[in-house]
Scaffold this active site. Structure first.
Site, PDB file in Angstrom:
ATOM      1  N   VAL A 110      36.926  38.749  40.358  1.00  0.00           N
ATOM      2  CA  VAL A 110      38.044  39.374  39.652  1.00  0.00           C
ATOM      3  C   VAL A 110      39.230  38.407  39.613  1.00  0.00           C
ATOM      4  O   VAL A 110      39.632  37.866  40.637  1.00  0.00           O
ATOM      5  CB  VAL A 110      38.456  40.688  40.340  1.00  0.00           C
ATOM      6  CG1 VAL A 110      39.692  41.279  39.660  1.00  0.00           C
ATOM      7  CG2 VAL A 110      37.309  41.676  40.304  1.00  0.00           C
ATOM      8  N   GLY A 111      39.788  38.202  38.419  1.00  0.00           N
ATOM      9  CA  GLY A 111      40.857  37.218  38.259  1.00  0.00           C
ATOM     10  C   GLY A 111      40.320  35.814  38.448  1.00  0.00           C
ATOM     11  O   GLY A 111      41.031  34.933  38.923  1.00  0.00           O
ATOM     12  N   ASP A 127      38.324  38.608  33.871  1.00  0.00           N
ATOM     13  CA  ASP A 127      39.748  38.300  33.723  1.00  0.00           C
ATOM     14  C   ASP A 127      40.234  38.839  32.381  1.00  0.00           C
ATOM     15  O   ASP A 127      39.459  39.380  31.590  1.00  0.00           O
ATOM     16  CB  ASP A 127      39.980  36.784  33.824  1.00  0.00           C
ATOM     17  CG  ASP A 127      41.304  36.447  34.523  1.00  0.00           C
ATOM     18  OD1 ASP A 127      42.314  37.099  34.203  1.00  0.00           O
ATOM     19  OD2 ASP A 127      41.320  35.540  35.369  1.00  0.00           O
ATOM     20  N   HIS A 187      47.720  38.513  46.812  1.00  0.00           N
ATOM     21  CA  HIS A 187      49.046  38.053  47.239  1.00  0.00           C
ATOM     22  C   HIS A 187      50.032  37.991  46.073  1.00  0.00           C
ATOM     23  O   HIS A 187      51.229  37.827  46.286  1.00  0.00           O
ATOM     24  CB  HIS A 187      48.940  36.715  47.976  1.00  0.00           C
ATOM     25  CG  HIS A 187      48.782  35.522  47.079  1.00  0.00           C
ATOM     26  ND1 HIS A 187      49.143  34.251  47.466  1.00  0.00           N
ATOM     27  CD2 HIS A 187      48.275  35.394  45.830  1.00  0.00           C
ATOM     28  CE1 HIS A 187      48.886  33.399  46.494  1.00  0.00           C
ATOM     29  NE2 HIS A 187      48.364  34.065  45.500  1.00  0.00           N
TER      30      HIS A 187
END
Length: 360
Positions: A203-204, A227, A265
């Site tokens: 993911v991403g 993405d 994050h």
């Protein structure tokens, strides 16, 4: 006027030294940028052995001879900070006089261009004058209601800023690619994490560098890079790597495992819980006991050395300004519990980051 006793005077002078230490620390990234722009690591690497000051100055054709002594002082500073090493050696077998020579360290080996793990783009991205200038406005941003520092100063988010500046986008992607190469080295020691998996969604995952590394290490594992449409548009897959467009806040393709590498994050706690809930839905609907694999920093002030903690805390300030966060183990656990997960395991990766397995 009150007098200052000897003990108080000592404490004040020590306090002055600490303040100066903080104030001059901005020179560390600036000198590192100097070394990157002049290609110091490349010169030493091409030299094939430690290089003396005269040899280095000779190779720096853009530096006038009058500034040779400046090169020595900058190299001394960078060596003190672990970027290079200073060796004492004789130029000839019968030469009793020792001469300084500069060698690469593990840090400066990452600055050699042309290597798979080159991080010079990250140095240039981190020291971009526009980004550096933003932090002069930290106080004003704190006192306002604008959510991120970039929006407060530039009127746009960091991601929009990168997208609108092709050069910044290029060096950012190059830096991420170099970092992913280093991650490949770390993942070799975590093979057990991927054993028994038939499918994984990154993911991403951007342009798929990490997924391709995983597929090389585990060729039977089907990898999906997930993405935004603008990221994966026109990207071609391989036999076991494919690209799927979508929004992780809406849904995530089903798989045995979900990989989140330096994704969480970027987001605050509320957003992270929502992402983790979508991950839980994905691994719970495929009929097997799945897991989420997270690769992030874990702040551990009590057990790691001061320099590593200082780096992670500095990273947290950077993430704070874009509405993200670096977390300690307690904070990670709170996210997992909030998203409905039952337990987790942590595997340190011998660097800034750790690998976390999370189970529903």
């Amino acid at each position: 006027m009150a007098s200052v006793n000897d003990q108080t005077a000592i404490e004040l002078l020590q306090g002055e030294a600490l303040l100066h230490h903080q104030l001059v620390n901005f020179l560390r990234p600036m000198c590192l940028k100097w070394a990157v722009e002049l290609g110091i690591a490349d010169i030493i690497h091409s030299h094939g052995k430690p290089i003396t000051l005269p040899e280095l100055v000779s190779a720096l054709v853009q530096v006038p001879p009058t500034k040779a002594s400046f090169v020595k002082r900058l190299m001394r500073f960078l060596a003190h900070n672990g970027i290079f090493e200073i060796h004492e050696e004789s130029q000839h077998d019968d030469d009793e006089q020792q001469h300084e020579a500069y060698a690469l360290t593990p840090a400066s080996k990452l600055l050699v261009k042309g290597t798979d793990h080159c991080l010079t783009p990250f140095v240039l991205f981190a020291t971009d004058p526009v980004r550096m200038n933003n932090y002069h406005h930290l106080g004003n941003w704190f006192c306002g209601e604008v959510p991120t520092l970039y929006e407060s100063v530039l009127g746009t988010s960091i991601w929009e800023y990168i997208e609108k500046n092709p050069q910044q986008m290029s060096i950012f992607n190059q830096g991420m690619s170099g970092e992913s190469q280093l991650l490949k080295l770390a993942l070799k020691n975590c093979s057990s994490v991927f054993e028994g998996l038939d499918s994984i969604v990154d993911v991403g995952g951007g342009i798929g560098t990490t997924a391709k590394h995983i597929s090389e290490l585990f060729p039977k594992l089907k990898c999906v890079v997930y993405d935004l449409p603008k990221v994966v548009a026109n990207l071609s897959g391989t036999n076991n790597v494919s690209f799927v467009a979508g929004d992780m806040f809406v849904s995530i393709p089903q798989a045995d495992a979900i990989l989140l590498k330096r994704v969480l994050h970027d987001w605050n706690d509320e957003n992270c819980v929502e992402i983790l809930k979508r991950c839980k839905d994905s691994i719970s609907n495929n009929g097997k006991k799945g897991k989420v694999i997270i690769i992030e920093a874990i702040i551990n002030e009590k057990q790691e050395d001061q320099a590593l903690t200082e780096t992670k805390l500095s990273m947290d300030i950077m993430m704070m300004t874009i509405n993200g966060k670096e977390r300690n183990e307690i904070e990670w656990k709170e996210l997992f519990v909030g998203a409905g997960f039952k337990h987790y395991k942590i595997f340190p990766l011998n660097g800034l980051r750790s690998l976390i397995e999370v189970y529903p």
